[in-house]
Scaffold this active site. Structure first.
Site, PDB file in Angstrom:
ATOM      1  N   SER A 121       0.653  -1.121  -0.084  1.00 50.51           N
ATOM      2  CA  SER A 121       0.117   0.032   0.003  1.00 50.51           C
ATOM      3  C   SER A 121       0.795   1.249   0.044  1.00 50.51           C
ATOM      4  O   SER A 121       1.791   1.293   0.803  1.00 50.51           O
ATOM      5  CB  SER A 121      -0.915  -0.128   1.321  1.00 50.51           C
ATOM      6  OG  SER A 121      -1.359   1.235   1.444  1.00 50.51           O
ATOM      7  N   TYR A 145      -2.028  -0.476  10.565  1.00 44.62           N
ATOM      8  CA  TYR A 145      -2.300  -1.028   9.181  1.00 44.62           C
ATOM      9  C   TYR A 145      -1.135  -0.894   8.212  1.00 44.62           C
ATOM     10  O   TYR A 145      -0.507  -1.676   7.568  1.00 44.62           O
ATOM     11  CB  TYR A 145      -3.593  -0.402   8.530  1.00 44.62           C
ATOM     12  CG  TYR A 145      -3.603  -0.812   7.126  1.00 44.62           C
ATOM     13  CD1 TYR A 145      -4.338  -2.078   6.571  1.00 44.62           C
ATOM     14  CD2 TYR A 145      -3.429   0.369   6.271  1.00 44.62           C
ATOM     15  CE1 TYR A 145      -4.320  -2.332   5.245  1.00 44.62           C
ATOM     16  CE2 TYR A 145      -3.629  -0.056   4.671  1.00 44.62           C
ATOM     17  CZ  TYR A 145      -4.033  -1.225   4.386  1.00 44.62           C
ATOM     18  OH  TYR A 145      -3.974  -1.501   3.027  1.00 44.62           O
ATOM     19  N   ILE A 190     -14.689   7.300  -3.320  1.00 44.10           N
ATOM     20  CA  ILE A 190     -15.381   7.420  -4.671  1.00 44.10           C
ATOM     21  C   ILE A 190     -16.779   6.615  -4.620  1.00 44.10           C
ATOM     22  O   ILE A 190     -17.825   7.291  -4.806  1.00 44.10           O
ATOM     23  CB  ILE A 190     -14.357   6.848  -5.923  1.00 44.10           C
ATOM     24  CG1 ILE A 190     -13.523   7.757  -6.421  1.00 44.10           C
ATOM     25  CG2 ILE A 190     -15.339   6.278  -7.188  1.00 44.10           C
ATOM     26  CD1 ILE A 190     -12.303   7.164  -7.489  1.00 44.10           C
ATOM     27  N   PHE A 206     -13.956  15.997   3.470  1.00 44.48           N
ATOM     28  CA  PHE A 206     -13.218  16.222   4.870  1.00 44.48           C
ATOM     29  C   PHE A 206     -12.050  17.370   4.555  1.00 44.48           C
ATOM     30  O   PHE A 206     -11.284  17.257   3.693  1.00 44.48           O
ATOM     31  CB  PHE A 206     -12.810  15.227   5.611  1.00 44.48           C
ATOM     32  CG  PHE A 206     -14.025  14.218   5.991  1.00 44.48           C
ATOM     33  CD1 PHE A 206     -14.637  14.087   7.173  1.00 44.48           C
ATOM     34  CD2 PHE A 206     -14.452  13.112   5.078  1.00 44.48           C
ATOM     35  CE1 PHE A 206     -15.573  13.658   7.249  1.00 44.48           C
ATOM     36  CE2 PHE A 206     -15.397  12.459   5.320  1.00 44.48           C
ATOM     37  CZ  PHE A 206     -16.003  12.408   6.445  1.00 44.48           C
ATOM     38  N   ARG A 213      -5.042  13.060  -4.360  1.00 46.00           N
ATOM     39  CA  ARG A 213      -5.127  11.605  -4.345  1.00 46.00           C
ATOM     40  C   ARG A 213      -4.792  10.986  -5.901  1.00 46.00           C
ATOM     41  O   ARG A 213      -5.255  11.527  -6.856  1.00 46.00           O
ATOM     42  CB  ARG A 213      -6.348  10.809  -3.877  1.00 46.00           C
ATOM     43  CG  ARG A 213      -6.695  11.402  -2.560  1.00 46.00           C
ATOM     44  CD  ARG A 213      -5.534  10.526  -1.547  1.00 46.00           C
ATOM     45  NE  ARG A 213      -5.888  11.130   0.129  1.00 46.00           N
ATOM     46  CZ  ARG A 213      -5.332  11.901   0.555  1.00 46.00           C
ATOM     47  NH1 ARG A 213      -4.430  12.678   0.010  1.00 46.00           N
ATOM     48  NH2 ARG A 213      -5.601  12.212   1.657  1.00 46.00           N
ATOM     49  N   ARG A 270     -10.171  14.867   8.648  1.00 44.75           N
ATOM     50  CA  ARG A 270      -9.904  13.864   9.777  1.00 44.75           C
ATOM     51  C   ARG A 270      -8.619  13.627  10.156  1.00 44.75           C
ATOM     52  O   ARG A 270      -7.399  14.032   9.214  1.00 44.75           O
ATOM     53  CB  ARG A 270     -10.401  12.365   8.714  1.00 44.75           C
ATOM     54  CG  ARG A 270     -11.741  12.522   8.576  1.00 44.75           C
ATOM     55  CD  ARG A 270     -12.158  11.237   7.949  1.00 44.75           C
ATOM     56  NE  ARG A 270     -11.876  11.003   6.680  1.00 44.75           N
ATOM     57  CZ  ARG A 270     -12.224  10.321   5.736  1.00 44.75           C
ATOM     58  NH1 ARG A 270     -13.406   9.261   5.954  1.00 44.75           N
ATOM     59  NH2 ARG A 270     -11.869  10.171   4.517  1.00 44.75           N
ATOM     60  N   GLY A 272      -4.646  12.988  10.862  1.00 46.06           N
ATOM     61  CA  GLY A 272      -3.802  11.946  10.277  1.00 46.06           C
ATOM     62  C   GLY A 272      -3.997  11.807   8.804  1.00 46.06           C
ATOM     63  O   GLY A 272      -3.266  11.064   7.977  1.00 46.06           O
TER      64      GLY A 272
END
Ligand SMILES: NC(=O)c1ccc[n+]([C@@H]2O[C@H](COP(=O)([O-])OP(=O)(O)OC[C@H]3O[C@@H](n4cnc5c(N)ncnc54)[C@H](O)[C@@H]3O)[C@@H](O)[C@H]2O)c1
Length: 320
Positions: A121, A145, A190, A206, A213, A270, A272
């Site tokens: 990721s 994560y 999305i 947010f 992105r 949000r 982080g």
């Protein structure tokens, strides 16, 4: 017939990899515990007899040992993927994503699998000091994560170095497309926008919406997986589109494609959340990866999928 295993193959990305493998005449074994995946994602393949489904966990080493017998490639997609859950209760994410990945590598090595392609990721980069993200940047995971994804990559690299098991880690950026979960409270942007705009509700943004992105279409990601497996790829590769958009722009494009006009509402950012994300895909181009879907085309395809599933759900409700 060549055999491939897809862990997490009933999930969003894994089911598209399974589709693509079947289209290329592989016999596909799908292993999934259905914790977030759905049988409806793979019913077409199972009914056609082109894939088999095993309900089980990647934490079950004897099961992996059995399933990997004679497998040429393993596409390892299974994971617990929710960042907030990994923060609230890190143990399950650690056990599945690190412990499970280690077991996948052990079983792959024991069965002489030709290559393991691992779903990593872009989260491993954290708030990198500059964009685009390049594979040689120092990772800076900001959640349990993200840390588990990085640990999986490093285990893959160690199995390559020590045991000669060929492994490639694909660092997915923001992947979107049909079958992405739209229902979860953590639905990604999305599906969340498509659902809200489809109901003439304002999309919720947010922050100021100027964060960027890199969105890659899932069918391009499935291609990347197969190219990485069949080619010479080893090590870590960014898999994104190589372009980024702001969240404000994304909302506008979705509204244009859906022929709707609803003013977004803005909520507090949000904690982080990263400001910018963009993949440098030069390295992945080296194994032949070339995104074919523009954002507009990918979004149209995704929107028509969601409107069909919506109609299907409404018809089912009306007839039951
Ligand atoms: N979607 C993205 O934008 C994105 C971005 C970066 C990385 N990834 C990675 O890609 C992979 C696939 O993600 P996705 O978006 O398709 O999510 P998903 O939740 O749809 O797929 C994950 C699949 O793994 C299965 N699974 C979970 N725990 C399991 C276990 N113990 N044993 C067997 N199966 C198990 C789930 O049931 C699900 O089908 C994950 O490894 C994720 O970390 C996804």
């Amino acid at each position: 017939m060549r055999k491939a295993v897809v862990t997490g193959g009933a999930g969003f990305i894994g089911s598209h990899i399974a589709d693509e493998l079947v289209a290329r005449n592989y016999h596909v074994t799908i292993l999934d515990d259905l914790s977030s995946g759905k049988l409806e994602n793979i019913n077409g393949l199972l009914n056609g007899g082109k894939a088999e489904f095993i309900r089980g966990s990647i934490t079950d080493l004897p099961l992996l040992q059995k399933l990997f017998h004679d497998a040429e490639y393993v596409f390892h997609q299974a994971a617990l993927t929710q960042i907030p859950s990994s923060i609230e209760d890190p143990l399950p994410t650690n056990e599945v994503n690190i412990g499970g990945t280690l077991k996948v590598l052990i079983a792959a090595e024991a069965n002489k699998v030709k290559k393991v392609v691992y779903a990593s990721s872009s989260a491993i980069y954290g708030d990198a000091p500059s964009i685009p993200h390049k594979e040689d940047m120092t990772p800076n995971p900001l959640s349990p994560y993200a840390l588990t994804k990085l640990a999986g990559e490093q285990y893959a690299a160690i199995f390559h170095r020590i045991h000669g098991l060929s492994t490639a880690s694909l660092r997915y950026f923001n992947i979107y497309g049909p079958r992405q979960n739209a229902e979860s409270q953590y639905a990604t942007v999305i599906p969340a926008f498509i659902t809200r705009i489809g109901q003439d509700l304002p999309p919720v943004i947010f922050g100021d919406g100027e964060q960027t992105r890199d969105f890659a279409f899932v069918k391009d990601v499935a291609q990347a997986n197969i190219l990485a497996a069949e080619g010479e790829a080893t090590g870590a590769y960014n898999v994104g589109s190589g372009h980024n958009v702001t969240i404000n722009q994304l909302a506008q494009i979705i509204m244009r494609v859906m022929a709707k006009d609803v003013q977004p509402v803005y909520h507090e950012p949000r904690p982080g959340e990263l400001k910018h994300s963009l993949a440098d895909i030069t390295r992945a181009r080296g194994f032949g990866y070339e995104p074919e879907w523009s954002l507009e085309d990918g979004l149209s395809n995704t929107i028509s999928y969601f409107s069909k599933t919506e109609q299907h759900a409404t018809t089912k409700q009306e007839t039951s």
